[in-house]
Scaffold this motif. Structure first.
Motif, mmCIF file in Angstrom:
data_model
loop_
_atom_site.group_PDB
_atom_site.id
_atom_site.type_symbol
_atom_site.label_atom_id
_atom_site.label_comp_id
_atom_site.label_asym_id
_atom_site.label_seq_id
_atom_site.Cartn_x
_atom_site.Cartn_y
_atom_site.Cartn_z
ATOM 1 N N ARG A 40 -71.771 -34.466 21.590
ATOM 2 C CA ARG A 40 -72.598 -33.657 20.752
ATOM 3 C C ARG A 40 -73.489 -34.714 20.373
ATOM 4 N NH1 ARG A 40 -66.999 -32.375 17.875
ATOM 5 N NH2 ARG A 40 -66.134 -31.639 19.716
ATOM 6 N N GLY A 42 -76.655 -35.813 17.771
ATOM 7 C CA GLY A 42 -77.082 -35.384 16.356
ATOM 8 C C GLY A 42 -78.625 -35.524 16.491
ATOM 9 N N GLU A 122 -66.512 -39.569 20.332
ATOM 10 C CA GLU A 122 -67.967 -39.177 20.197
ATOM 11 C C GLU A 122 -68.680 -40.535 20.362
ATOM 12 O OE1 GLU A 122 -69.307 -36.047 20.582
ATOM 13 O OE2 GLU A 122 -67.122 -35.450 20.390
ATOM 14 N N MET A 124 -69.442 -42.879 18.498
ATOM 15 C CA MET A 124 -70.176 -42.944 17.503
ATOM 16 C C MET A 124 -69.755 -44.021 16.651
ATOM 17 S SD MET A 124 -70.608 -40.022 14.235
ATOM 18 C CE MET A 124 -72.196 -39.500 14.082
ATOM 19 N N LEU A 129 -72.728 -43.212 11.587
ATOM 20 C CA LEU A 129 -72.336 -42.251 10.764
ATOM 21 C C LEU A 129 -73.085 -42.535 9.357
ATOM 22 C CD1 LEU A 129 -70.016 -40.263 9.867
ATOM 23 C CD2 LEU A 129 -68.636 -42.061 9.418
ATOM 24 N N LYS A 132 -76.335 -40.880 8.900
ATOM 25 C CA LYS A 132 -76.079 -39.473 8.850
ATOM 26 C C LYS A 132 -75.639 -39.121 7.385
ATOM 27 C CE LYS A 132 -77.312 -38.288 12.903
ATOM 28 N NZ LYS A 132 -78.332 -37.443 13.205
ATOM 29 N N MET A 149 -68.345 -33.398 12.467
ATOM 30 C CA MET A 149 -69.370 -33.262 13.364
ATOM 31 C C MET A 149 -69.571 -31.968 14.064
ATOM 32 S SD MET A 149 -70.450 -35.863 16.710
ATOM 33 C CE MET A 149 -71.495 -36.844 15.821
ATOM 34 N N GLY A 153 -73.925 -31.333 16.804
ATOM 35 C CA GLY A 153 -74.268 -32.792 16.734
ATOM 36 C C GLY A 153 -74.564 -32.992 15.455
ATOM 37 N N GLN A 154 -74.709 -31.970 14.381
ATOM 38 C CA GLN A 154 -75.118 -32.236 12.921
ATOM 39 C C GLN A 154 -73.803 -32.715 12.142
ATOM 40 O OE1 GLN A 154 -78.296 -32.275 11.845
ATOM 41 N NE2 GLN A 154 -78.878 -31.918 13.860
ATOM 42 N N ILE A 155 -74.033 -33.166 11.084
ATOM 43 C CA ILE A 155 -72.931 -33.603 10.406
ATOM 44 C C ILE A 155 -72.841 -32.711 8.995
ATOM 45 C CG2 ILE A 155 -72.039 -35.623 9.066
ATOM 46 C CD1 ILE A 155 -71.896 -36.179 11.693
#
Length: 162
Positions: A40, A42, A122, A124, A129, A132, A149, A153-155
């Motif tokens: 995913r 973001g 992910e 990430m 993180l 975000k 997540m 892809g948005q948090i």
């Protein structure tokens, strides 16, 4: 310069062949991007754009064959758009299919603690993180009850109640 209008709009490849080619490439690319590669994103980075351009270029010949006219391009593009709409409609109408086509939200933080295993899934980093989280005006993990997540892809952040 004399334009040959019939050449621009004539159909030289069977419309059925264009639909079959468009369908085959759409399904193949759909499986690659939505089922196999469940990463995913973001935000779209330069590497993501590069991959999309390379894939589009590589898929062009397999999808289009030797089409030459605008009309044939319209058929091909319409086929791809129709498949995209159909898959979206299908995932809306058939909830069990949604879990295959759209990944469930992935928990990244639980009660202020980073879930490293899910972060690794992910690819990430902690700095990504935290970046975000700053977008949500959060600077301390202790403020967070849960963070996810989402499939796009948005948090999503749920703050602790004060």
């Amino acid at each position: 310069m004399n334009l040959n209008w019939s050449e621009i709009f004539s159909i030289t490849v069977s419309p059925l062949e264009l639909v079959v080619r468009g369908t085959a490439m759409y399904i193949f690319l759909f499986i690659i991007f939505r089922v196999v590669i469940k990463r995913r994103v973001g935000s779209i980075g330069m590497a993501d754009i590069l991959i999309l351009v390379i894939v589009a270029d590589a898929a062009q010949n397999g999808m289009a064959g030797d089409y030459r006219s605008v009309s044939e391009a319209f058929i091909l593009i319409s086929t791809i758009i129709c498949w995209n709409q159909f898959i979206d409609w299908l995932s809306y109408r058939v909830p069990p299919l949604r879990s295959v086509l759209e990944p469930a939200p992935l928990s990244l933080i639980d009660k202020g603690q980073i879930l490293w295993r899910n972060m690794r899934k992910e690819y990430m980093s902690e700095s990504e993180l935290l970046s975000k989280l700053r977008e949500h005006e959060i600077t301390d993990l202790k403020e967070i009850e849960k963070a996810y997540m989402e499939s796009d892809g948005q948090i999503t952040v749920l703050k602790k109640k004060s």
